[in-house]
Design a protein around this motif. Sequence first.
Motif, PDB file in Angstrom:
ATOM      1  N   GLY A 150      11.323  -3.613  19.042  1.00  0.00           N
ATOM      2  CA  GLY A 150      11.605  -3.432  17.632  1.00  0.00           C
ATOM      3  C   GLY A 150      12.386  -4.604  17.074  1.00  0.00           C
ATOM      4  O   GLY A 150      12.529  -5.653  17.709  1.00  0.00           O
ATOM      5  N   SER A 151      12.941  -4.416  15.879  1.00  0.00           N
ATOM      6  CA  SER A 151      13.558  -5.534  15.164  1.00  0.00           C
ATOM      7  C   SER A 151      15.046  -5.337  14.926  1.00  0.00           C
ATOM      8  O   SER A 151      15.623  -6.011  14.069  1.00  0.00           O
ATOM      9  CB  SER A 151      12.846  -5.725  13.810  1.00  0.00           C
ATOM     10  N   PRO A 164       6.961  -2.553  19.686  1.00  0.00           N
ATOM     11  CA  PRO A 164       7.592  -1.614  18.757  1.00  0.00           C
ATOM     12  C   PRO A 164       8.895  -1.078  19.334  1.00  0.00           C
ATOM     13  O   PRO A 164       9.083  -1.005  20.545  1.00  0.00           O
ATOM     14  CB  PRO A 164       6.556  -0.484  18.638  1.00  0.00           C
ATOM     15  N   GLY A 165       9.796  -0.682  18.457  1.00  0.00           N
ATOM     16  CA  GLY A 165      11.021  -0.031  18.900  1.00  0.00           C
ATOM     17  C   GLY A 165      10.766   1.413  19.287  1.00  0.00           C
ATOM     18  O   GLY A 165       9.650   1.937  19.182  1.00  0.00           O
ATOM     19  N   ARG A 216      16.586   2.967  16.887  1.00  0.00           N
ATOM     20  CA  ARG A 216      16.735   2.619  18.301  1.00  0.00           C
ATOM     21  C   ARG A 216      16.486   3.839  19.189  1.00  0.00           C
ATOM     22  O   ARG A 216      16.241   3.709  20.388  1.00  0.00           O
ATOM     23  CB  ARG A 216      18.130   2.063  18.552  1.00  0.00           C
ATOM     24  N   THR A 431       1.304  -1.085  18.352  1.00  0.00           N
ATOM     25  CA  THR A 431       1.956  -1.024  17.044  1.00  0.00           C
ATOM     26  C   THR A 431       1.067  -0.350  16.016  1.00  0.00           C
ATOM     27  O   THR A 431       1.538   0.441  15.188  1.00  0.00           O
ATOM     28  CB  THR A 431       2.328  -2.438  16.581  1.00  0.00           C
ATOM     29  N   ARG A 543      12.651  -0.017   8.394  1.00  0.00           N
ATOM     30  CA  ARG A 543      13.599   0.359   9.440  1.00  0.00           C
ATOM     31  C   ARG A 543      13.623   1.879   9.526  1.00  0.00           C
ATOM     32  O   ARG A 543      12.683   2.476  10.020  1.00  0.00           O
ATOM     33  CB  ARG A 543      14.983  -0.244   9.192  1.00  0.00           C
ATOM     34  N   TYR A 561       9.118   1.517  10.892  1.00  0.00           N
ATOM     35  CA  TYR A 561      10.252   1.576  11.825  1.00  0.00           C
ATOM     36  C   TYR A 561      10.686   0.192  12.299  1.00  0.00           C
ATOM     37  O   TYR A 561      11.523   0.085  13.182  1.00  0.00           O
ATOM     38  CB  TYR A 561       9.914   2.455  13.040  1.00  0.00           C
ATOM     39  N   SER A 562      10.129  -0.855  11.718  1.00  0.00           N
ATOM     40  CA  SER A 562      10.411  -2.213  12.178  1.00  0.00           C
ATOM     41  C   SER A 562       9.950  -3.196  11.118  1.00  0.00           C
ATOM     42  O   SER A 562       8.988  -2.934  10.389  1.00  0.00           O
ATOM     43  CB  SER A 562       9.672  -2.497  13.484  1.00  0.00           C
ATOM     44  N   TYR A 563      10.653  -4.335  11.030  1.00  0.00           N
ATOM     45  CA  TYR A 563      10.181  -5.410  10.165  1.00  0.00           C
ATOM     46  C   TYR A 563       9.630  -6.565  10.984  1.00  0.00           C
ATOM     47  O   TYR A 563       9.511  -7.697  10.497  1.00  0.00           O
ATOM     48  CB  TYR A 563      11.273  -5.894   9.211  1.00  0.00           C
ATOM     49  N   GLY A 564       9.250  -6.291  12.226  1.00  0.00           N
ATOM     50  CA  GLY A 564       8.553  -7.292  13.018  1.00  0.00           C
ATOM     51  C   GLY A 564       7.163  -7.542  12.458  1.00  0.00           C
ATOM     52  O   GLY A 564       6.530  -6.658  11.868  1.00  0.00           O
ATOM     53  N   SER A 567       4.297  -5.036  13.047  1.00  0.00           N
ATOM     54  CA  SER A 567       4.433  -3.804  12.270  1.00  0.00           C
ATOM     55  C   SER A 567       4.030  -4.025  10.820  1.00  0.00           C
ATOM     56  O   SER A 567       3.368  -3.175  10.210  1.00  0.00           O
ATOM     57  CB  SER A 567       5.869  -3.292  12.342  1.00  0.00           C
TER      58      SER A 567
END
Length: 607
Positions: A150-151, A164-165, A216, A431, A543, A561-564, A567
């Motif tokens: 995750g990010s 992914p987180g 997390r 993802t 997030r 759930y992430s700004y990667g 995602s």
Amino acid sequence: MQQPATPSRRQALATGLFGVTAALTASTAMTSPASADSGSGTDRARARARALLRRMSLEEKVGQLFVVEVYGQAADTVSAGNRTLYGVDTPAEVIAKYRPGGVIYFDARRGPDNVRDPLQTARLSNGLQEAACRTGARVPLLISIDQEGGSVVYRLADPATLLPGNMALAAGRSTADTRRSAGIIGRELAVMGINQNYAPVADVNVNPDNPVIGVRSFGSDPALCSSLVASAVDGYHRGRVASAAKHFPGHGDTDTDSHTGLPQINHTREELESIDLPPFRAAIAQGVDTIMTAHIVVPALDPSGVPATMSQPIITGLLREELGFEGLIVTDALDMQGASGRFPPDVAPVRALAAGCDQLVLAPRMDTAYNAVLAAVRGGEVLASRLDASVERILTHKFRRELFRNPYVDEQRAVRVVGNRRHRADAQAITDRTVTLVRNEGALLPLSSGARSVLVTGWGVGTTRALADAVAERPGQTAATLETGAVPSAARITEAAGAAAGHDLVIVAVNAAAAGSEKGAAQAKLVQALMGTGKPVVAVAVRNPYDIRRFPDVPAYLATYSYGTPSLRAAVRAVYGDLSPTGRLPVAIPTLDSTGTLHPFGHGLTY
């Protein structure tokens, strides 16, 4: 300056300078990590650990307790950070001075700047192991990192594969995806000489306002969390890296960040048994190597008011004796306010060791901490047997993980493995299965061919740019960006609403908009202003998924759930219908006043 050892020279060091170990292992071959959980393998490792322990000085034993940070990208890098913290110049000199049991890597955001790229990181790991094998009892290092996926909490960026987180994986509901995700992270860490990951998070996030756990966690359901924690532990082991479940006895129902304060969990013992402890039990059953403590007060377990890290009833009584955990117990960072705010540098490490912790992570003022533990053992405040028990566990772990036999890694292999094509393809596929469509009023999504011009606005320069790039890659689509910041000003909100008039669709990225603060209120005003333009609005929560509490009537709402980048690309594909979102909420989303449920656990739309 000494030149780095060649692979052949390192092999000689492993068999020569680790001479004590060679003598101890001559009679039988070392068990492999895959079979290390067998009784005979553990028994052999423990016997070797005891034999080595008898040869170690008190100072060497105390050194094994500590996990330190070092500044620099190579073992011989001269850094002012090392001089400030330890009174020496290079990472190798830090190892020589304290003979620590472990090192933890950080990126440049904290300061140590240890992990620039795979080749450099592998060389640093080899250099630190070489420094350890030249020192004292010649015990190899546990080299650790926080790479949760995750990010939010990660140290390795591109070219490392971004997975992914936890909450995203829980939205996908796949134990196989969770296992594969952890396996990829583990394999990439292992080839760089990082042999322990402080993951997975085993906290059950039952508090939407939790400022430190959130995405997390695998979610709010103890059964789901337990299943995926066990899968993650298995995955890390398949990747040949040790795992660490955190933060015991459970950090999921706090509204205070233990980095800046001391949270209190007011669960009853029955609630702890039903909510917080099941994922840790699952991790133990799966053979987790390490459990990390939390700097939280839990009156139902210890009414004295001390943090769990310093609580003998929690660490020894509950975790060691009642739950039967035989592996390593490590503290969360002792420089966090939850520990250092109440316990000074000469007290915190002694109290944690006395409570039953085996390794002391990031003790502030290392000279003070080391000498305090040394004095406590010499003076009888901490029994020698208590120290020996922890050091034996540390050495046993290192024998089981084959660190004595082979502490070094192939540096060129790290370049080939980290971020390879298969890892990245699997990461994107995993993802894609996590994106959750929470709201889709009037079947706005997937978009029809009429929406050609898109305004991407909201939180994050990199986030809005990545979303816009993914839109612009599509034939016939154009995208403009207008980043508004974490706390958009009234002028910026007006500018964004005005810009929306020139586009067919607005995608707005939100991050922590549900927070009861200026940040949350400002982002909510942005979304409401965009909705007021009459243009179709798609909000993407990059997030925590709870942000829709602030604007429940937004036409479309996706949770990534992430700004990667994987995602964000998946979110855009979902907007256009190339990807049918299959994620389901791993938490319930309450109304803003918390009197009801806006979207229940398990909710998720598709098309």
